[in-house]
Write a protein that holds these residues in place. Structure first.
Motif, PDB file in Angstrom:
ATOM      1  N   GLN A  43       0.832  -1.208   0.000  1.00  0.00           N
ATOM      2  CA  GLN A  43       0.000   0.000   0.000  1.00  0.00           C
ATOM      3  C   GLN A  43       0.863   1.253   0.000  1.00  0.00           C
ATOM      4  OE1 GLN A  43      -2.253  -1.183   3.466  1.00  0.00           O
ATOM      5  NE2 GLN A  43      -4.128  -1.518   2.291  1.00  0.00           N
ATOM      6  N   TYR A  44       1.993   1.197   0.714  1.00  0.00           N
ATOM      7  CA  TYR A  44       2.898   2.347   0.734  1.00  0.00           C
ATOM      8  C   TYR A  44       3.469   2.592  -0.655  1.00  0.00           C
ATOM      9  CZ  TYR A  44       6.707   5.484   1.877  1.00  0.00           C
ATOM     10  OH  TYR A  44       7.549   6.553   1.909  1.00  0.00           O
ATOM     11  N   ALA A  45       3.919   1.523  -1.310  1.00  0.00           N
ATOM     12  CA  ALA A  45       4.471   1.654  -2.667  1.00  0.00           C
ATOM     13  C   ALA A  45       3.411   2.213  -3.613  1.00  0.00           C
ATOM     14  CB  ALA A  45       4.970   0.308  -3.159  1.00  0.00           C
ATOM     15  N   HIS A  46       2.189   1.745  -3.460  1.00  0.00           N
ATOM     16  CA  HIS A  46       1.070   2.239  -4.289  1.00  0.00           C
ATOM     17  C   HIS A  46       0.837   3.721  -4.037  1.00  0.00           C
ATOM     18  CE1 HIS A  46      -3.149   2.734  -5.637  1.00  0.00           C
ATOM     19  NE2 HIS A  46      -2.887   1.741  -6.463  1.00  0.00           N
ATOM     20  N   SER A  47       0.947   4.134  -2.774  1.00  0.00           N
ATOM     21  CA  SER A  47       0.715   5.543  -2.415  1.00  0.00           C
ATOM     22  C   SER A  47       1.797   6.461  -2.963  1.00  0.00           C
ATOM     23  CB  SER A  47       0.633   5.696  -0.887  1.00  0.00           C
ATOM     24  OG  SER A  47       1.920   5.581  -0.292  1.00  0.00           O
ATOM     25  N   CYS A  48       2.945   5.881  -3.314  1.00  0.00           N
ATOM     26  CA  CYS A  48       4.046   6.676  -3.882  1.00  0.00           C
ATOM     27  C   CYS A  48       3.838   6.959  -5.365  1.00  0.00           C
ATOM     28  CB  CYS A  48       5.376   5.943  -3.694  1.00  0.00           C
ATOM     29  SG  CYS A  48       5.940   5.867  -1.983  1.00  0.00           S
ATOM     30  N   GLY A  49       2.752   6.437  -5.929  1.00  0.00           N
ATOM     31  CA  GLY A  49       2.456   6.672  -7.331  1.00  0.00           C
ATOM     32  C   GLY A  49       3.018   5.627  -8.264  1.00  0.00           C
ATOM     33  N   LEU A  50       3.582   4.557  -7.713  1.00  0.00           N
ATOM     34  CA  LEU A  50       4.105   3.480  -8.545  1.00  0.00           C
ATOM     35  C   LEU A  50       2.967   2.600  -9.059  1.00  0.00           C
ATOM     36  CD1 LEU A  50       7.124   2.464  -6.279  1.00  0.00           C
ATOM     37  CD2 LEU A  50       7.245   3.728  -8.436  1.00  0.00           C
ATOM     38  N   HIS A  51       3.208   1.936 -10.178  1.00  0.00           N
ATOM     39  CA  HIS A  51       2.206   1.031 -10.749  1.00  0.00           C
ATOM     40  C   HIS A  51       2.292  -0.293  -9.992  1.00  0.00           C
ATOM     41  CE1 HIS A  51      -0.673  -0.691 -13.324  1.00  0.00           C
ATOM     42  NE2 HIS A  51       0.122  -1.152 -14.283  1.00  0.00           N
ATOM     43  N   VAL A  52       1.503  -0.382  -8.949  1.00  0.00           N
ATOM     44  CA  VAL A  52       1.510  -1.510  -8.017  1.00  0.00           C
ATOM     45  C   VAL A  52       0.071  -1.978  -7.829  1.00  0.00           C
ATOM     46  CG1 VAL A  52       2.001  -2.165  -5.613  1.00  0.00           C
ATOM     47  CG2 VAL A  52       3.562  -0.647  -6.842  1.00  0.00           C
ATOM     48  N   PRO A  53      -0.179  -3.295  -7.751  1.00  0.00           N
ATOM     49  CA  PRO A  53      -1.550  -3.772  -7.558  1.00  0.00           C
ATOM     50  C   PRO A  53      -2.201  -3.181  -6.307  1.00  0.00           C
ATOM     51  CG  PRO A  53      -0.106  -5.591  -8.139  1.00  0.00           C
ATOM     52  CD  PRO A  53       0.781  -4.405  -7.912  1.00  0.00           C
ATOM     53  N   GLN A 104      14.565   6.546  -6.568  1.00  0.00           N
ATOM     54  CA  GLN A 104      14.507   8.008  -6.452  1.00  0.00           C
ATOM     55  C   GLN A 104      13.559   8.458  -5.345  1.00  0.00           C
ATOM     56  OE1 GLN A 104      13.521   9.559 -10.322  1.00  0.00           O
ATOM     57  NE2 GLN A 104      15.475   8.975 -11.232  1.00  0.00           N
ATOM     58  N   LEU A 105      12.735   7.538  -4.864  1.00  0.00           N
ATOM     59  CA  LEU A 105      11.700   7.886  -3.884  1.00  0.00           C
ATOM     60  C   LEU A 105      12.236   7.782  -2.461  1.00  0.00           C
ATOM     61  CD1 LEU A 105       8.773   5.894  -5.532  1.00  0.00           C
ATOM     62  CD2 LEU A 105       9.078   8.379  -5.561  1.00  0.00           C
ATOM     63  N   ASN A 106      12.048   8.833  -1.681  1.00  0.00           N
ATOM     64  CA  ASN A 106      12.382   8.771  -0.263  1.00  0.00           C
ATOM     65  C   ASN A 106      11.334   7.934   0.457  1.00  0.00           C
ATOM     66  OD1 ASN A 106      14.667  10.506  -0.407  1.00  0.00           O
ATOM     67  ND2 ASN A 106      13.299  12.270  -0.515  1.00  0.00           N
ATOM     68  N   ALA A 107      11.780   7.143   1.414  1.00  0.00           N
ATOM     69  CA  ALA A 107      10.866   6.256   2.132  1.00  0.00           C
ATOM     70  C   ALA A 107      11.046   6.436   3.635  1.00  0.00           C
ATOM     71  CB  ALA A 107      11.128   4.806   1.736  1.00  0.00           C
ATOM     72  N   HIS A 108       9.955   6.685   4.324  1.00  0.00           N
ATOM     73  CA  HIS A 108      10.023   6.920   5.765  1.00  0.00           C
ATOM     74  C   HIS A 108       9.026   6.081   6.546  1.00  0.00           C
ATOM     75  CE1 HIS A 108      12.536  10.330   4.735  1.00  0.00           C
ATOM     76  NE2 HIS A 108      11.574  10.828   3.978  1.00  0.00           N
ATOM     77  N   SER A 109       8.046   5.499   5.871  1.00  0.00           N
ATOM     78  CA  SER A 109       6.936   4.866   6.578  1.00  0.00           C
ATOM     79  C   SER A 109       6.936   3.348   6.476  1.00  0.00           C
ATOM     80  CB  SER A 109       5.599   5.406   6.035  1.00  0.00           C
ATOM     81  OG  SER A 109       5.531   6.809   6.189  1.00  0.00           O
ATOM     82  N   ILE A 110       8.045   2.758   6.073  1.00  0.00           N
ATOM     83  CA  ILE A 110       8.144   1.303   6.057  1.00  0.00           C
ATOM     84  C   ILE A 110       9.400   0.870   6.810  1.00  0.00           C
ATOM     85  CG2 ILE A 110       6.836   0.999   3.923  1.00  0.00           C
ATOM     86  CD1 ILE A 110       9.478   0.584   2.465  1.00  0.00           C
ATOM     87  N   GLU A 111       9.574  -0.417   6.944  1.00  0.00           N
ATOM     88  CA  GLU A 111      10.664  -0.973   7.731  1.00  0.00           C
ATOM     89  C   GLU A 111      12.032  -0.457   7.282  1.00  0.00           C
ATOM     90  OE1 GLU A 111      12.092  -5.426   9.183  1.00  0.00           O
ATOM     91  OE2 GLU A 111      10.955  -5.217   7.319  1.00  0.00           O
ATOM     92  N   PRO A 112      12.858   0.031   8.203  1.00  0.00           N
ATOM     93  CA  PRO A 112      14.212   0.456   7.837  1.00  0.00           C
ATOM     94  C   PRO A 112      15.062  -0.740   7.416  1.00  0.00           C
ATOM     95  CG  PRO A 112      13.538   1.394   9.959  1.00  0.00           C
ATOM     96  CD  PRO A 112      12.544   0.339   9.611  1.00  0.00           C
ATOM     97  N   MET A 113      15.819  -0.579   6.349  1.00  0.00           N
ATOM     98  CA  MET A 113      16.678  -1.659   5.861  1.00  0.00           C
ATOM     99  C   MET A 113      17.684  -2.098   6.924  1.00  0.00           C
ATOM    100  SD  MET A 113      19.294  -1.654   2.600  1.00  0.00           S
ATOM    101  CE  MET A 113      18.049  -1.683   1.318  1.00  0.00           C
ATOM    102  N   PHE A 114      18.233  -1.149   7.676  1.00  0.00           N
ATOM    103  CA  PHE A 114      19.221  -1.490   8.701  1.00  0.00           C
ATOM    104  C   PHE A 114      18.651  -2.507   9.684  1.00  0.00           C
ATOM    105  CE2 PHE A 114      21.104  -0.957  12.883  1.00  0.00           C
ATOM    106  CZ  PHE A 114      22.460  -1.036  12.613  1.00  0.00           C
ATOM    107  N   GLU A 115      17.435  -2.262  10.170  1.00  0.00           N
ATOM    108  CA  GLU A 115      16.816  -3.173  11.140  1.00  0.00           C
ATOM    109  C   GLU A 115      16.537  -4.532  10.513  1.00  0.00           C
ATOM    110  OE1 GLU A 115      13.382  -1.377  12.890  1.00  0.00           O
ATOM    111  OE2 GLU A 115      14.462   0.412  13.541  1.00  0.00           O
ATOM    112  N   LYS A 116      16.083  -4.527   9.279  1.00  0.00           N
ATOM    113  CA  LYS A 116      15.770  -5.770   8.572  1.00  0.00           C
ATOM    114  C   LYS A 116      17.023  -6.629   8.396  1.00  0.00           C
ATOM    115  CE  LYS A 116      13.399  -7.312   4.328  1.00  0.00           C
ATOM    116  NZ  LYS A 116      14.446  -8.085   3.641  1.00  0.00           N
ATOM    117  N   LEU A 117      18.115  -6.018   7.912  1.00  0.00           N
ATOM    118  CA  LEU A 117      19.352  -6.758   7.690  1.00  0.00           C
ATOM    119  C   LEU A 117      19.956  -7.240   9.011  1.00  0.00           C
ATOM    120  CD1 LEU A 117      21.005  -4.576   4.903  1.00  0.00           C
ATOM    121  CD2 LEU A 117      19.940  -6.822   4.631  1.00  0.00           C
TER     122      LEU A 117
END
Length: 246
Positions: A43-53, A104-117
């Motif tokens: 849903q976040y990716a979709h909200s960024c204007g990307l072509h996502v289901p 190119q899109l800044n992301a602030h509302s999903i899981e941080p990569m650092f924590e995931k890795l």
């Protein structure tokens, strides 16, 4: 509820096409909120204007977690490439353009990569504690951006529908460093074709201005994280060889 025969089977779920909607049915052993977590990322990716289901619902069917989403009609770039190898560079170049657009899109509302890795390295099997410590120290030393990263970007997660390409499967997405995301794609391609992997990395570097050395700094970290996924088609020995470059 009889959804019929799966149209795809992944590491964590089976995918069905039912009444012109996609039903992603998760395996029973997964955490209770796994479907909600994935749906939020998509849903976040979709909200960024990307072509996502588009996500229609997150629910339970016969005791299993299910995401119900838009069905994108078309063929994956991977299928199209397989049927026309002469256009390999065209389809790979198209995919790189799409991935660069995501980065190119800044992301602030999903899981941080650092924590995931960090979590994945900690849980990776076959890694000695000393190796994990060195990898986490290396991760701590890396400068991470906060760009949108797909985390599982390859030709089979891109569906050509009309004159647009839809980007599917956002479960591994995070806010982080594009170089790490690019190496992850390289690692996935190299599992099946070294030639395809080298084409991908060459095109991304040419189009983005990044160097291969910059991207490959992430190799041991991303390979260790991949170990934690325990994918049956992946060779742990291959990943461990990359990890021990650290």
């Amino acid at each position: 509820m009889n959804l019929g025969t799966p149209i795809a089977t992944g590491n964590t779920a089976k995918v069905y096409l039912y009444q012109n909607k996609i039903y992603k049915v998760f395996n029973e052993y997964l955490p209770v909120k796994e479907s909600q977590k994935e749906a939020k990322k998509q849903q976040y990716a979709h909200s960024c204007g990307l072509h996502v289901p588009e996500i229609y619902d997150v629910t339970n069917v016969d005791g299993k977690q299910v995401i119900i989403m838009e069905h994108i009609k078309g063929r994956t770039l991977g299928d199209l490439l397989t049927g026309n190898m002469e256009k390999t560079e065209y389809y790979m170049g198209l995919s790189v353009d799409i991935q660069m657009g995501i980065h190119q899109l800044n992301a602030h509302s999903i899981e941080p990569m650092f924590e995931k890795l960090h979590r994945q390295i900690e849980s990776a099997p076959d890694l000695e504690d000393g190796v994990k410590t060195r990898l986490l120290k290396k991760l701590d030393s890396m400068t991470l951006e906060e760009k949108l990263c797909h985390g599982d970007f390859h030709l089979y997660n891109l569906i050509l529908s009309g004159d647009k390409v839809a980007i599917i499967d956002w479960v591994d997405s995070s806010a982080g460093d594009r170089r790490a995301d690019v190496y992850r794609s390289y690692l996935l391609y190299s599992q099946v074709s070294e030639e395809l992997a080298e084409l991908y990395i060459r095109l991304y570097c040419e189009k983005s201005g990044l160097s291969k050395d910059e991207i490959f700094q992430w190799a041991p970290i991303i390979a260790a994280a991949r170990l934690s996924e325990r994918v049956s088609s992946e060779d742990p020995k291959r990943l461990l060889e990359i990890v021990h470059q650290v």
